[in-house]
Design an enzyme around this catalytic site. Structure first.
Site, mmCIF file in Angstrom:
data_model
loop_
_atom_site.group_PDB
_atom_site.id
_atom_site.type_symbol
_atom_site.label_atom_id
_atom_site.label_comp_id
_atom_site.label_asym_id
_atom_site.label_seq_id
_atom_site.Cartn_x
_atom_site.Cartn_y
_atom_site.Cartn_z
ATOM 1 N N SER A 1 39.891 35.555 38.443
ATOM 2 C CA SER A 1 40.891 36.524 38.006
ATOM 3 C C SER A 1 41.661 35.951 36.817
ATOM 4 C CB SER A 1 41.873 36.787 39.153
ATOM 5 O OG SER A 1 43.012 37.468 38.696
ATOM 6 N N TYR B 1 47.489 33.697 45.780
ATOM 7 C CA TYR B 1 46.333 34.336 45.144
ATOM 8 C C TYR B 1 45.968 33.599 43.858
ATOM 9 C CZ TYR B 1 43.342 37.916 43.072
ATOM 10 O OH TYR B 1 42.275 38.579 42.502
HETATM 11 N N1 NAP Z 1 40.950 44.666 41.449
HETATM 12 C C1 NAP Z 1 41.464 43.814 40.571
HETATM 13 O O1 NAP Z 1 42.378 44.146 39.777
HETATM 14 C C2 NAP Z 1 40.923 42.418 40.488
HETATM 15 C C3 NAP Z 1 41.302 41.637 39.395
HETATM 16 C C4 NAP Z 1 40.821 40.337 39.287
HETATM 17 C C5 NAP Z 1 39.962 39.833 40.237
HETATM 18 N N2 NAP Z 1 39.611 40.607 41.307
HETATM 19 C C6 NAP Z 1 38.701 40.024 42.285
HETATM 20 O O2 NAP Z 1 37.566 40.844 42.393
HETATM 21 C C7 NAP Z 1 36.965 40.690 43.685
HETATM 22 C C8 NAP Z 1 36.685 42.055 44.279
HETATM 23 O O3 NAP Z 1 37.913 42.727 44.519
HETATM 24 P P1 NAP Z 1 38.072 44.305 44.425
HETATM 25 O O4 NAP Z 1 39.164 44.574 43.486
HETATM 26 O O5 NAP Z 1 36.756 44.948 44.221
HETATM 27 O O6 NAP Z 1 38.651 44.603 45.869
HETATM 28 P P2 NAP Z 1 38.125 45.453 47.116
HETATM 29 O O7 NAP Z 1 37.676 46.800 46.684
HETATM 30 O O8 NAP Z 1 39.178 45.333 48.128
HETATM 31 O O9 NAP Z 1 36.809 44.646 47.547
HETATM 32 C C9 NAP Z 1 36.875 43.403 48.170
HETATM 33 C C10 NAP Z 1 35.501 43.100 48.725
HETATM 34 O O10 NAP Z 1 35.559 41.804 49.336
HETATM 35 C C11 NAP Z 1 35.055 41.917 50.647
HETATM 36 N N3 NAP Z 1 35.699 40.973 51.529
HETATM 37 C C12 NAP Z 1 37.030 40.805 51.753
HETATM 38 N N4 NAP Z 1 37.239 39.891 52.694
HETATM 39 C C13 NAP Z 1 36.007 39.464 53.076
HETATM 40 C C14 NAP Z 1 35.547 38.535 54.047
HETATM 41 N N5 NAP Z 1 36.400 37.845 54.803
HETATM 42 N N6 NAP Z 1 34.213 38.366 54.181
HETATM 43 C C15 NAP Z 1 33.349 39.065 53.440
HETATM 44 N N7 NAP Z 1 33.704 39.943 52.498
HETATM 45 C C16 NAP Z 1 35.034 40.150 52.337
HETATM 46 C C17 NAP Z 1 35.339 43.346 51.083
HETATM 47 O O11 NAP Z 1 34.400 43.755 52.065
HETATM 48 P P3 NAP Z 1 34.697 43.942 53.637
HETATM 49 O O12 NAP Z 1 36.108 44.388 53.789
HETATM 50 O O13 NAP Z 1 33.690 44.947 54.064
HETATM 51 O O14 NAP Z 1 34.428 42.588 54.221
HETATM 52 C C18 NAP Z 1 35.097 44.102 49.793
HETATM 53 O O15 NAP Z 1 33.743 44.420 49.655
HETATM 54 C C19 NAP Z 1 37.962 39.849 44.495
HETATM 55 O O16 NAP Z 1 37.533 38.508 44.521
HETATM 56 C C20 NAP Z 1 39.252 39.965 43.705
HETATM 57 O O17 NAP Z 1 40.094 38.860 43.901
HETATM 58 C C21 NAP Z 1 40.066 41.886 41.452
#
Ligand code: NAP
Length: 266
Positions: A141, A154
Site C-alpha cells: 500500500s 496497517y
Molecule cells: N482498497 C484500498 O484502498 C487498498 C489500498 C492499498 C492496498 N490495499 C490492499 O489490497 C489488498 C486487497 O484489499 P481490498 O481493498 O481488495 O479489500 P477487500 O475487498 O476487503 O478484499 C480483501 C481480500 O482479502 C481476503 N482476506 C482477508 N482476510 C483474510 C484471511 N485471514 N485469509 C485469507 N484471505 C483473507 C478477503 O477474503 P475472505 O474474507 O473471503 O477471506 C478478500 O478476498 C489488501 O492487502 C489491502 O491491504 C487496498
C-alpha cells in the site's frame, strides 16, 4: 512476461482487488488459482471464469494460518500445475485506535498482512527455485511509506512487506525469479467503504487490476499508483508532525469503528 497458459495464484480473490485481478489474468489466458476464506465467493468466481472459457481452481484458507495456507496452495498447484506467478493480495485494514488500543485486532491484522504473504511465498518458492523461474508479488500500500495517525498497525504491516520483498528481490537476483511490490492508493472495495473521509484519486478495482497486471508484465520492482496519491504520500514524509496532527487527527476514529465487508471478520 506473457501470461498465456501461465499459472497464477491470487490470494484474497473473493472480493475487491483480488477478484478483479483474477478476472483480468483469466482474460489474458492465465490459469488462475483462487484463495480466501469465503469458499462460496471463490466458487462463484471460478465458475464465472470457466463459463467465459478460462481455467480456474480454488481452495479455502485463512492466510494467517500457516498449515491452512500451505495445504490450500498445494491443492491449487495439484489442479493447475507449477505456479508461475503469485499475487499475495489477502489483507485487512483494521484501524489503530487509542481507546482501547485493541492490540488483539492489530496483532491479527499483522498475521494476515505480513505472515499471510510470507506463508504464500513459502508455498511456491521452492518449486520456483527448482525451475529457475517465477514471479512473486504482493499487494502492499502507499500507506507503507508513512505512519498515518489511526492507521499505525496497517502502515507498519505494509512497510514490513515492502522491506521483506526488497530483501528477497536482491537475494533472488540471477535466480530467474522476479519480485514485485505493488503499492496502490485508494481503491473502492469493501475495505474502504467504511471510510468516512474523502478518498483522493480513488480508483475502481477493475482499473487498478489492469494497472497492476501491466506492471507485473513489465516485471517492475515496485509499482506505486496512482501517481497523484504517490506524490501526496511521499510529500507527507516532509511535513512536520504538528501540521499532520492538525490536518489528520480530526479524522481519526477513536474506539471501535463500524466495519463493513466480511474481510474484517476473524
Ligand atoms: N482498497 C484500498 O484502498 C487498498 C489500498 C492499498 C492496498 N490495499 C490492499 O489490497 C489488498 C486487497 O484489499 P481490498 O481493498 O481488495 O479489500 P477487500 O475487498 O476487503 O478484499 C480483501 C481480500 O482479502 C481476503 N482476506 C482477508 N482476510 C483474510 C484471511 N485471514 N485469509 C485469507 N484471505 C483473507 C478477503 O477474503 P475472505 O474474507 O473471503 O477471506 C478478500 O478476498 C489488501 O492487502 C489491502 O491491504 C487496498
Amino acid at each position: 512476461m506473457a501470461f498465456d497458459y501461465q499459472v497464477a495464484i491470487v490470494t484474497g480473490a473473493s472480493s475487491g482487488i483480488g477478484w478483479a485481478l483474477a478476472k483480468e489474468l483469466a482474460s489474458r489466458k492465465c490459469k488462475v488459482g483462487l484463495l480466501a476464506r469465503r469458499g462460496d465467493r471463490l466458487a462463484a468466481l471460478a465458475e464465472e471464469i470457466r463459463l467465459s472459457g478460462g481455467e480456474a481452481a480454488f481452495a479455502v484458507a485463512d492466510v494467517s494460518n500457516r498449515a491452512q495456507t500451505l495445504d490450500a496452495m498445494a491443492a491449487v498447484r495439484r489442479e493447475l500445475g507449477p505456479v508461475d506467478l503469485l499475487i499475495a493480495n489477502s489483507g485487512i485494514g483494521t484501524h489503530t485506535p487509542l481507546k482501547p488500543l485493541d492490540t488483539e485486532r492489530v496483532e491479527y491484522m499483522m498475521r494476515v498482512n505480513i505472515f499471510g504473504v510470507i506463508y504464500a511465498i513459502e508455498a511456491v518458492l521452492p518449486e520456483m527455485l527448482e525451475r529457475g523461474k517465477g514471479h512473486l508479488s504482493a499487494i502492499s500500500s502507499l500507506g507503507s511509506y508513512k505512519g498515518f495517525p489511526g492507521e499505525s498497525g496497517y502502515c507498519a504491516s505494509k512497510a514490513a512487506i515492502n522491506v521483506y520483498l526488497e530483501g528477497l528481490r536482491i537475494q533472488l537476483r540471477s535466480k530467474g525469479i522476479a519480485v514485485t511490490t505493488i503499492c496502490p492508493g485508494f481503491i473502492r472495495t469493501a475495505m474502504t467503504e467504511a471510510h468516512a473521509f474523502h478518498m483522493p484519486w480513488a480508483m475502481e478495482a477493475d482499473k487498478a487490476a489492469r494497472k497492476i497486471v501491466r506492471a507485473l508484465k513489465r516485471r517492475k520492482k515496485v509499482y506505486n499508483f496512482p501517481w497523484q496519491t504517490t506524490w501526496l504520500t511521499k510529500f507527507t514524509c516532509w511535513v512536520p508532525d504538528w501540521l499532520l496532527a492538525r490536518t489528520l487527527n480530526p479524522y481519526v476514529v477513536e474506539g471501535p469503528k463500524p466495519e463493513k465487508g466480511s474481510a474484517f471478520k476473524k
